[in-house]
Structures are given as structure tokens and as C-alpha cells.
Write a protein that holds these residues in place. Structure first.
Motif, PDB file in Angstrom:
ATOM      1  N   ALA A 161       0.827  -1.208   0.000  1.00 17.03           N
ATOM      2  CA  ALA A 161       0.000   0.000   0.000  1.00 17.03           C
ATOM      3  C   ALA A 161       0.859   1.254   0.000  1.00 17.03           C
ATOM      4  O   ALA A 161       0.536   2.243  -0.674  1.00 17.03           O
ATOM      5  CB  ALA A 161      -0.941  -0.015   1.204  1.00 17.03           C
ATOM      6  N   LEU A 162       1.955   1.232   0.757  1.00 15.49           N
ATOM      7  CA  LEU A 162       2.845   2.402   0.788  1.00 15.49           C
ATOM      8  C   LEU A 162       3.492   2.628  -0.578  1.00 15.49           C
ATOM      9  O   LEU A 162       3.624   3.767  -1.027  1.00 15.49           O
ATOM     10  CB  LEU A 162       3.915   2.222   1.861  1.00 15.49           C
ATOM     11  N   ARG A 163       3.900   1.550  -1.237  1.00 16.35           N
ATOM     12  CA  ARG A 163       4.503   1.686  -2.565  1.00 16.35           C
ATOM     13  C   ARG A 163       3.487   2.230  -3.567  1.00 16.35           C
ATOM     14  O   ARG A 163       3.808   3.071  -4.398  1.00 16.35           O
ATOM     15  CB  ARG A 163       5.028   0.337  -3.048  1.00 16.35           C
ATOM     16  N   GLU A 164       2.277   1.726  -3.522  1.00 11.45           N
ATOM     17  CA  GLU A 164       1.219   2.197  -4.427  1.00 11.45           C
ATOM     18  C   GLU A 164       0.922   3.672  -4.184  1.00 11.45           C
ATOM     19  O   GLU A 164       0.756   4.447  -5.116  1.00 11.45           O
ATOM     20  CB  GLU A 164      -0.044   1.352  -4.252  1.00 11.45           C
ATOM     21  N   SER A 165       0.880   4.070  -2.920  1.00  7.84           N
ATOM     22  CA  SER A 165       0.622   5.475  -2.582  1.00  7.84           C
ATOM     23  C   SER A 165       1.736   6.368  -3.125  1.00  7.84           C
ATOM     24  O   SER A 165       1.483   7.441  -3.664  1.00  7.84           O
ATOM     25  CB  SER A 165       0.503   5.614  -1.066  1.00  7.84           C
ATOM     26  N   ARG A 166       2.981   5.931  -2.977  1.00 10.49           N
ATOM     27  CA  ARG A 166       4.123   6.710  -3.455  1.00 10.49           C
ATOM     28  C   ARG A 166       4.068   6.847  -4.982  1.00 10.49           C
ATOM     29  O   ARG A 166       4.327   7.905  -5.528  1.00 10.49           O
ATOM     30  CB  ARG A 166       5.425   6.034  -3.036  1.00 10.49           C
ATOM     31  N   ARG A 167       3.707   5.768  -5.672  1.00 11.81           N
ATOM     32  CA  ARG A 167       3.612   5.797  -7.125  1.00 11.81           C
ATOM     33  C   ARG A 167       2.539   6.775  -7.577  1.00 11.81           C
ATOM     34  O   ARG A 167       2.736   7.549  -8.515  1.00 11.81           O
ATOM     35  CB  ARG A 167       3.301   4.399  -7.670  1.00 11.81           C
ATOM     36  N   ARG A 168       1.408   6.786  -6.901  1.00 10.40           N
ATOM     37  CA  ARG A 168       0.325   7.705  -7.254  1.00 10.40           C
ATOM     38  C   ARG A 168       0.740   9.150  -7.033  1.00 10.40           C
ATOM     39  O   ARG A 168       0.420  10.022  -7.837  1.00 10.40           O
ATOM     40  CB  ARG A 168      -0.927   7.394  -6.432  1.00 10.40           C
ATOM     41  N   ARG A 169       1.437   9.414  -5.942  1.00  8.57           N
ATOM     42  CA  ARG A 169       1.884  10.791  -5.672  1.00  8.57           C
ATOM     43  C   ARG A 169       2.877  11.255  -6.733  1.00  8.57           C
ATOM     44  O   ARG A 169       2.824  12.399  -7.185  1.00  8.57           O
ATOM     45  CB  ARG A 169       2.511  10.884  -4.287  1.00  8.57           C
ATOM     46  N   LEU A 170       3.793  10.389  -7.147  1.00 10.10           N
ATOM     47  CA  LEU A 170       4.759  10.766  -8.183  1.00 10.10           C
ATOM     48  C   LEU A 170       4.066  11.019  -9.521  1.00 10.10           C
ATOM     49  O   LEU A 170       4.417  11.963 -10.243  1.00 10.10           O
ATOM     50  CB  LEU A 170       5.809   9.666  -8.352  1.00 10.10           C
ATOM     51  N   ALA A 171       3.079  10.206  -9.850  1.00 11.74           N
ATOM     52  CA  ALA A 171       2.356  10.416 -11.104  1.00 11.74           C
ATOM     53  C   ALA A 171       1.591  11.731 -11.078  1.00 11.74           C
ATOM     54  O   ALA A 171       1.562  12.473 -12.063  1.00 11.74           O
ATOM     55  CB  ALA A 171       1.398   9.251 -11.361  1.00 11.74           C
ATOM     56  N   ALA A 172       0.985  12.048  -9.951  1.00 10.24           N
ATOM     57  CA  ALA A 172       0.245  13.312  -9.825  1.00 10.24           C
ATOM     58  C   ALA A 172       1.197  14.507  -9.917  1.00 10.24           C
ATOM     59  O   ALA A 172       0.897  15.504 -10.579  1.00 10.24           O
ATOM     60  CB  ALA A 172      -0.530  13.344  -8.512  1.00 10.24           C
ATOM     61  N   ALA A 173       2.355  14.401  -9.275  1.00  8.43           N
ATOM     62  CA  ALA A 173       3.325  15.501  -9.332  1.00  8.43           C
ATOM     63  C   ALA A 173       3.825  15.705 -10.763  1.00  8.43           C
ATOM     64  O   ALA A 173       3.996  16.842 -11.217  1.00  8.43           O
ATOM     65  CB  ALA A 173       4.497  15.212  -8.391  1.00  8.43           C
ATOM     66  N   GLY A 174       4.056  14.611 -11.496  1.00  9.61           N
ATOM     67  CA  GLY A 174       4.490  14.724 -12.885  1.00  9.61           C
ATOM     68  C   GLY A 174       3.438  15.372 -13.768  1.00  9.61           C
ATOM     69  O   GLY A 174       3.746  16.193 -14.628  1.00  9.61           O
ATOM     70  N   ALA A 175       2.185  15.033 -13.553  1.00  5.82           N
ATOM     71  CA  ALA A 175       1.100  15.619 -14.337  1.00  5.82           C
ATOM     72  C   ALA A 175       0.983  17.113 -14.068  1.00  5.82           C
ATOM     73  O   ALA A 175       0.781  17.914 -14.987  1.00  5.82           O
ATOM     74  CB  ALA A 175      -0.217  14.909 -14.039  1.00  5.82           C
ATOM     75  N   VAL A 176       1.107  17.506 -12.798  1.00  9.44           N
ATOM     76  CA  VAL A 176       1.026  18.935 -12.448  1.00  9.44           C
ATOM     77  C   VAL A 176       2.195  19.691 -13.067  1.00  9.44           C
ATOM     78  O   VAL A 176       2.020  20.789 -13.624  1.00  9.44           O
ATOM     79  CB  VAL A 176       0.989  19.109 -10.910  1.00  9.44           C
ATOM     80  N   THR A 177       3.386  19.127 -13.021  1.00 10.39           N
ATOM     81  CA  THR A 177       4.560  19.780 -13.605  1.00 10.39           C
ATOM     82  C   THR A 177       4.394  19.966 -15.111  1.00 10.39           C
ATOM     83  O   THR A 177       4.716  21.028 -15.662  1.00 10.39           O
ATOM     84  CB  THR A 177       5.823  18.960 -13.311  1.00 10.39           C
ATOM     85  N   ALA A 178       3.888  18.958 -15.799  1.00 10.60           N
ATOM     86  CA  ALA A 178       3.675  19.064 -17.235  1.00 10.60           C
ATOM     87  C   ALA A 178       2.633  20.123 -17.565  1.00 10.60           C
ATOM     88  O   ALA A 178       2.791  20.893 -18.523  1.00 10.60           O
ATOM     89  CB  ALA A 178       3.240  17.707 -17.805  1.00 10.60           C
TER      90      ALA A 178
END
Length: 192
Positions: A30-47
Motif C-alpha cells: 500500500a505504501l509503494r502504491e501510494s508513493r507511485r500515485r503521488r509521483l504520477a500526480a506531481a508529474g502531471a502537475v509539472t507538465a
């Protein structure tokens, strides 16, 4: 054989993991999945921010939009180098900057007009022409072979390998001239 206990279950008859191990593995997953989701969201916001910033710069009056157009209209735009890579959506093996290079060697366009395609095929460069099968070792075929060799050497190729092809009625693309080694002079030996 060692006497230490196995760290993981082995085989289909092995003991199932304990309830604590199952909970621990779920928590880590669950922690790994949460971290992956946060990184994907941060990448989308940056783009998204980068796109908005680029649109804002292009929309500014006197921005980068009018400079190149004015230079082209004035006729002062620099022409690209014959070896400059041009990004296209076409075939990656096609060498689009070879024909303009050939044109610099042939101002009357008596040889260049025969070129139909120039492409890389592994370590070789193949120049396809509309010349016939009887044009083996002809001046246009040899010139194209030598010009292509020079083009590759100017581009940094230490061992240029070139094939100049012509059309044949029954054999596809026949070789009119080639350079297969550093000692080769572009002439094709007699094969008849």
C-alpha cells in the motif's frame, strides 16, 4: 545442506505465511502504491504548468513568434547545414540531407536528378537511382558513390560503406557502384 531455516516458503507443500507476514506485506504494498500515485500526480502537475508557461510566452507581444518569420521574410534566415539532422515523422533510416549535399557537388543536376532515395541499411548507406542495369560503373554511379563516401566522412564516419543501386527488370535493385572497404574505388568488378 544448511541447517538455517528458509526465509521464504518453497514448494507447494510449504507452510503458509503467518498473519503478521501477510499484514506486513500488504502495508508495504500500500505504501509503494501510494508513493507511485503521488509521483504520477506531481508529474502531471509539472507538465501542465510547463504547457501553460509555454503558451504564455508565445502569446506575449514581441515574443519569439515574430522573429523567425521576419528573418524569413527579409531573406536573412540561415540555410541548414547539409549534415544537420532534420527531425521528421518519416522513416528513421532515410537520409534526407544527402541529396542537398549531392546538389552542391552537381550544380547542373545531371547526376542528382537520378537519385530516388538515400537510406541507411545497417552499416551501409544505399543510394537508389533510376539508372538502368547497363549503367554499371558509369560516371553518374561512380560520382554518387564517391560523393556519398565524402558525405559520410564529412559527417564523421571513419569507415563509409556505400552501395549505389539501379533498377533491373528481373532482379530488383542491381548494384551499379559500391565501396565495401577503405581500399575500394567504387567500381564494381565484372561479374559476367
Amino acid at each position: 545442506m544448511t541447517k538455517s531455516p528458509a526465509t521464504q516458503s518453497r514448494g507447494r507443500h510449504a507452510r503458509p505465511p503467518s498473519a503478521l507476514a501477510v499484514r506486513w506485506n500488504r502495508l508495504i504494498g500500500a505504501l509503494r502504491e501510494s508513493r507511485r500515485r503521488r509521483l504520477a500526480a506531481a508529474g502531471a502537475v509539472t507538465a501542465a504548468v510547463a504547457l501553460v508557461a509555454a503558451a504564455a510566452v508565445l502569446a506575449l507581444p514581441g515574443g519569439s513568434g515574430s522573429g523567425p518569420r521576419a528573418a524569413v521574410a527579409a531573406g536573412t534566415a540561415a540555410s541548414p547545414s547539409p549534415h544537420e539532422k532534420i527531425e521528421t515523422a518519416g522513416d528513421p533510416d532515410e537520409i534526407t540531407d544527402a541529396v542537398p549535399y549531392f546538389a552542391t557537388k552537381d550544380p547542373d543536376k545531371k547526376v542528382v536528378e537520378h537519385v530516388t532515395d538515400v537510406r541507411r541499411s545497417g552499416a551501409f548507406v544505399r543510394v537508389y537511382t533510376d539508372l538502368g542495369e547497363d549503367d554499371e560503373n558509369s560516371k553518374p554511379a561512380l560520382d554518387l558513390c564517391k560523393w556519398t563516401t565524402q558525405f559520410l566522412e564529412d559527417g564523421g564516419d571513419d569507415e563509409p560503406r556505400v552501395f549505389v543501386h539501379g533498377k533491373s527488370d528481373d532482379n530488383g535493385s542491381v548494384v551499379l557502384a559500391n565501396k565495401q572497404s577503405d581500399k575500394d574505388d567504387c567500381e564494381v568488378p565484372e561479374t559476367r
